[in-house]
Design a protein around this motif. Structure first.
Motif, PDB file in Angstrom:
ATOM      1  N   ARG A  83     -73.094   5.795  23.973  1.00  0.00           N
ATOM      2  CA  ARG A  83     -73.456   4.434  25.000  1.00  0.00           C
ATOM      3  C   ARG A  83     -71.664   4.312  25.908  1.00  0.00           C
ATOM      4  O   ARG A  83     -70.913   5.049  26.057  1.00  0.00           O
ATOM      5  CB  ARG A  83     -73.311   3.551  23.914  1.00  0.00           C
ATOM      6  CG  ARG A  83     -74.041   2.692  22.624  1.00  0.00           C
ATOM      7  CD  ARG A  83     -74.052   1.667  21.805  1.00  0.00           C
ATOM      8  NE  ARG A  83     -74.874   2.004  21.077  1.00  0.00           N
ATOM      9  CZ  ARG A  83     -75.483   0.058  20.804  1.00  0.00           C
ATOM     10  NH1 ARG A  83     -74.794  -0.453  21.072  1.00  0.00           N
ATOM     11  NH2 ARG A  83     -76.852   0.445  19.508  1.00  0.00           N
ATOM     12  N   ASP A  84     -72.768   3.428  26.545  1.00  0.00           N
ATOM     13  CA  ASP A  84     -71.333   3.275  28.167  1.00  0.00           C
ATOM     14  C   ASP A  84     -70.613   2.711  27.605  1.00  0.00           C
ATOM     15  O   ASP A  84     -70.414   1.739  26.639  1.00  0.00           O
ATOM     16  CB  ASP A  84     -72.451   2.998  29.266  1.00  0.00           C
ATOM     17  CG  ASP A  84     -73.617   3.280  29.380  1.00  0.00           C
ATOM     18  OD1 ASP A  84     -73.306   4.756  29.417  1.00  0.00           O
ATOM     19  OD2 ASP A  84     -74.012   2.654  30.695  1.00  0.00           O
TER      20      ASP A  84
ATOM     21  N   ALA B 196     -72.408   7.102  29.658  1.00  0.00           N
ATOM     22  CA  ALA B 196     -72.037   8.312  28.676  1.00  0.00           C
ATOM     23  C   ALA B 196     -72.342   9.705  29.422  1.00  0.00           C
ATOM     24  O   ALA B 196     -71.552  10.440  28.522  1.00  0.00           O
ATOM     25  CB  ALA B 196     -72.799   7.741  27.845  1.00  0.00           C
ATOM     26  N   GLU B 197     -73.388   9.491  29.489  1.00  0.00           N
ATOM     27  CA  GLU B 197     -73.453  11.351  30.398  1.00  0.00           C
ATOM     28  C   GLU B 197     -72.163  11.891  31.226  1.00  0.00           C
ATOM     29  O   GLU B 197     -71.609  12.647  31.629  1.00  0.00           O
ATOM     30  CB  GLU B 197     -74.545  11.137  31.293  1.00  0.00           C
ATOM     31  CG  GLU B 197     -74.956  10.358  32.543  1.00  0.00           C
ATOM     32  CD  GLU B 197     -75.086   9.387  31.682  1.00  0.00           C
ATOM     33  OE1 GLU B 197     -75.985   8.909  32.776  1.00  0.00           O
ATOM     34  OE2 GLU B 197     -75.644   8.754  30.616  1.00  0.00           O
ATOM     35  N   ASP B 198     -70.923  10.760  31.513  1.00  0.00           N
ATOM     36  CA  ASP B 198     -70.025  11.479  32.368  1.00  0.00           C
ATOM     37  C   ASP B 198     -68.269  11.002  31.421  1.00  0.00           C
ATOM     38  O   ASP B 198     -67.529  11.435  31.727  1.00  0.00           O
ATOM     39  CB  ASP B 198     -69.693   9.749  33.975  1.00  0.00           C
ATOM     40  CG  ASP B 198     -70.536   9.501  34.411  1.00  0.00           C
ATOM     41  OD1 ASP B 198     -71.714  11.146  34.632  1.00  0.00           O
ATOM     42  OD2 ASP B 198     -71.489   8.755  35.355  1.00  0.00           O
ATOM     43  N   GLN B 199     -68.908  10.921  30.207  1.00  0.00           N
ATOM     44  CA  GLN B 199     -67.821  11.096  29.017  1.00  0.00           C
ATOM     45  C   GLN B 199     -67.426  11.977  28.852  1.00  0.00           C
ATOM     46  O   GLN B 199     -68.357  13.283  28.560  1.00  0.00           O
ATOM     47  CB  GLN B 199     -68.255   9.804  27.945  1.00  0.00           C
ATOM     48  CG  GLN B 199     -68.005   8.814  28.801  1.00  0.00           C
ATOM     49  CD  GLN B 199     -68.235   8.291  27.221  1.00  0.00           C
ATOM     50  OE1 GLN B 199     -68.388   8.117  26.293  1.00  0.00           O
ATOM     51  NE2 GLN B 199     -68.579   6.290  27.927  1.00  0.00           N
ATOM     52  N   ARG B 200     -66.523  12.642  28.944  1.00  0.00           N
ATOM     53  CA  ARG B 200     -65.464  14.198  28.410  1.00  0.00           C
ATOM     54  C   ARG B 200     -64.248  13.714  27.276  1.00  0.00           C
ATOM     55  O   ARG B 200     -63.612  13.112  27.205  1.00  0.00           O
ATOM     56  CB  ARG B 200     -64.967  14.796  29.670  1.00  0.00           C
ATOM     57  CG  ARG B 200     -65.967  15.113  30.928  1.00  0.00           C
ATOM     58  CD  ARG B 200     -67.366  16.264  30.640  1.00  0.00           C
ATOM     59  NE  ARG B 200     -68.170  16.374  31.315  1.00  0.00           N
ATOM     60  CZ  ARG B 200     -69.055  15.367  31.453  1.00  0.00           C
ATOM     61  NH1 ARG B 200     -69.388  14.271  30.693  1.00  0.00           N
ATOM     62  NH2 ARG B 200     -70.102  15.355  32.438  1.00  0.00           N
ATOM     63  N   PHE B 201     -64.775  14.575  26.208  1.00  0.00           N
ATOM     64  CA  PHE B 201     -63.325  14.602  25.197  1.00  0.00           C
ATOM     65  C   PHE B 201     -63.176  15.702  25.694  1.00  0.00           C
ATOM     66  O   PHE B 201     -63.640  16.814  25.454  1.00  0.00           O
ATOM     67  CB  PHE B 201     -64.615  14.502  24.182  1.00  0.00           C
ATOM     68  CG  PHE B 201     -65.667  12.999  23.121  1.00  0.00           C
ATOM     69  CD1 PHE B 201     -64.845  12.472  22.445  1.00  0.00           C
ATOM     70  CD2 PHE B 201     -66.220  13.024  24.205  1.00  0.00           C
ATOM     71  CE1 PHE B 201     -65.776  12.015  21.729  1.00  0.00           C
ATOM     72  CE2 PHE B 201     -66.992  11.937  23.876  1.00  0.00           C
ATOM     73  CZ  PHE B 201     -67.098  11.121  23.398  1.00  0.00           C
TER      74      PHE B 201
ATOM     75  N   PRO C 232     -64.475   9.260  35.390  1.00  0.00           N
ATOM     76  CA  PRO C 232     -64.556   9.744  36.247  1.00  0.00           C
ATOM     77  C   PRO C 232     -63.400   9.719  37.055  1.00  0.00           C
ATOM     78  O   PRO C 232     -62.772  10.262  37.835  1.00  0.00           O
ATOM     79  CB  PRO C 232     -65.808   9.666  37.433  1.00  0.00           C
ATOM     80  CG  PRO C 232     -66.380   8.918  36.084  1.00  0.00           C
ATOM     81  CD  PRO C 232     -66.196   8.467  34.762  1.00  0.00           C
ATOM     82  N   GLU C 233     -62.203   8.470  36.305  1.00  0.00           N
ATOM     83  CA  GLU C 233     -61.597   8.349  36.901  1.00  0.00           C
ATOM     84  C   GLU C 233     -60.607   8.129  36.148  1.00  0.00           C
ATOM     85  O   GLU C 233     -59.254   7.939  36.341  1.00  0.00           O
ATOM     86  CB  GLU C 233     -61.449   6.248  37.396  1.00  0.00           C
ATOM     87  CG  GLU C 233     -62.702   6.268  38.328  1.00  0.00           C
ATOM     88  CD  GLU C 233     -62.169   6.505  39.233  1.00  0.00           C
ATOM     89  OE1 GLU C 233     -61.527   6.608  40.213  1.00  0.00           O
ATOM     90  OE2 GLU C 233     -64.211   7.098  40.601  1.00  0.00           O
ATOM     91  N   GLY C 234     -60.004   9.053  34.956  1.00  0.00           N
ATOM     92  CA  GLY C 234     -59.083   8.781  34.319  1.00  0.00           C
ATOM     93  C   GLY C 234     -59.845   8.636  33.019  1.00  0.00           C
ATOM     94  O   GLY C 234     -61.241   8.134  32.575  1.00  0.00           O
ATOM     95  N   PRO C 235     -58.529   8.645  32.464  1.00  0.00           N
ATOM     96  CA  PRO C 235     -58.252   8.127  30.175  1.00  0.00           C
ATOM     97  C   PRO C 235     -59.251   6.395  29.892  1.00  0.00           C
ATOM     98  O   PRO C 235     -59.103   5.937  30.895  1.00  0.00           O
ATOM     99  CB  PRO C 235     -57.402   8.676  29.757  1.00  0.00           C
ATOM    100  CG  PRO C 235     -56.889   8.301  31.147  1.00  0.00           C
ATOM    101  CD  PRO C 235     -57.549   8.196  32.000  1.00  0.00           C
ATOM    102  N   ILE C 236     -60.235   6.739  29.281  1.00  0.00           N
ATOM    103  CA  ILE C 236     -60.659   5.533  29.188  1.00  0.00           C
ATOM    104  C   ILE C 236     -60.217   4.727  26.956  1.00  0.00           C
ATOM    105  O   ILE C 236     -60.764   3.727  26.904  1.00  0.00           O
ATOM    106  CB  ILE C 236     -61.806   5.110  29.445  1.00  0.00           C
ATOM    107  CG1 ILE C 236     -63.478   6.269  28.655  1.00  0.00           C
ATOM    108  CG2 ILE C 236     -62.544   5.482  31.089  1.00  0.00           C
ATOM    109  CD1 ILE C 236     -64.441   6.140  28.706  1.00  0.00           C
ATOM    110  N   VAL C 237     -60.411   6.129  26.691  1.00  0.00           N
ATOM    111  CA  VAL C 237     -60.161   5.734  25.140  1.00  0.00           C
ATOM    112  C   VAL C 237     -59.295   7.511  25.264  1.00  0.00           C
ATOM    113  O   VAL C 237     -59.038   8.058  25.627  1.00  0.00           O
ATOM    114  CB  VAL C 237     -61.445   6.242  24.775  1.00  0.00           C
ATOM    115  CG1 VAL C 237     -60.624   6.084  22.968  1.00  0.00           C
ATOM    116  CG2 VAL C 237     -61.701   4.965  24.723  1.00  0.00           C
TER     117      VAL C 237
END
Length: 295
Positions: A227-228, A234-239, A255-260
């Protein structure tokens, strides 16, 4: 003057970070210590290291007392700011535990003075006599504070005995299961009494209370998989798996940096006993900058 301070800056930051739990507050404390050091009469300073640690500790104590009042109104669970660590930290069990998210969470339960004594004595090995001078208390009272702090820490912390390879393997299994939203695989990697702390600070979507038990924690991750989040599709999230606070962790980048930033405690059976999830953007700045915690 500057050279002496810079020689000890890493130590001062390490002390302040363990005292305050955030890199921003720790850096402010170190900066305050620099201002006091640069304006002080240093002619009678025989041990600059001890003197600088004394200044930094007292600055951190003042900040911690005010921070505790602010944290009482914090939205949801308050977690320390995660920081990147080098792989060699994870290989040293004592160093890794001293900076682990689990330990920092436990330190939050101590009084400011107990926390100061525990950090200086049990983490950095300063003698009680030096700590007494730092806190301007008798050595006997400082020893009592240390005993009480150590007893409280021992009662609250969980010791996870998995080695580095086991923790890394458990982290990989957890990511595979969580990304796919596979609750059955999540249940296999989660310990029955697992606890999830989720810190969004009221700025992004996060659980407002701790979540206990494999079934509930598994459902939580299954529900958010694919999910977003935090405005990132979701498709722009990288682990990516990185070392965070002395253990393998997971950073989810947009795209702008870490979110989690997510760290796991892994027990002796290779299952996850605790999950610490930080998504408050104010607490992801150090990771965004790629700053390592030198411990």
């Amino acid at each position: 003057m500057t050279q002496i301070f810079e020689e000890h800056r890493g130590l001062l930051f390490a002390v302040a970070y363990r005292m305050l739990g955030t890199a921003a507050d720790a850096e402010d404390a170190v900066q305050d210590a620099w201002l006091r050091w640069s304006s002080a009469d240093r002619s009678g300073v025989a041990d600059p290291k001890a003197y600088l640690v004394r200044i930094t500790t007292n600055v951190a104590l003042d900040r911690l007392r005010s921070a505790r009042v602010q944290r009482e109104t914090y939205v949801g669970p308050w977690l320390p700011e995660p920081m990147l660590t080098s792989p060699d930290v994870a290989e040293d069990a004592e160093r890794a535990e001293s900076v682990s998210m689990a330990m920092l969470v436990v330190l939050e339960t101590l009084s400011p003075l107990e926390r100061a004594v525990f950090v200086l004595k049990d983490v950095f090995g300063f003698p009680y006599a030096d700590i007494a001078r730092t806190l301007e208390r008798s050595e006997a009272s400082v020893r009592q504070l240390g005993t009480r702090a150590r007893r409280n820490v021992e009662a609250r912390r969980h010791r996870y005995t998995a080695d580095g390879a086991a923790r890394r393997a458990a982290t990989d299994r957890f990511i595979d299961a969580a990304v796919g939203g596979d609750i059955n695989r999540l249940m296999e990697v989660l310990a029955p009494d697992v606890t999830l702390w989720s810190d969004g600070g009221g700025k992004v979507r996060a659980a407002r209370r701790t979540i206990h038990g494999a079934a509930k924690v598994g459902r939580f991750f299954a529900a958010i998989a694919g999910r977003d989040y935090a405005g990132v599709r979701a498709e722009d999230q990288r682990f990516r798996v990185v070392d965070v606070n002395g253990a393998p962790g997971v950073v989810i980048d947009g795209p702008e940096g870490p979110i989690v930033a997510l760290t796991l405690d892994v027990d002796g059976t290779g299952r996850v006993g605790a999950v610490y999830l930080v998504s408050n953007p104010d607490k992801l700045r150090s990771i965004a900058e790629g700053r390592d915690l030198v411990v």
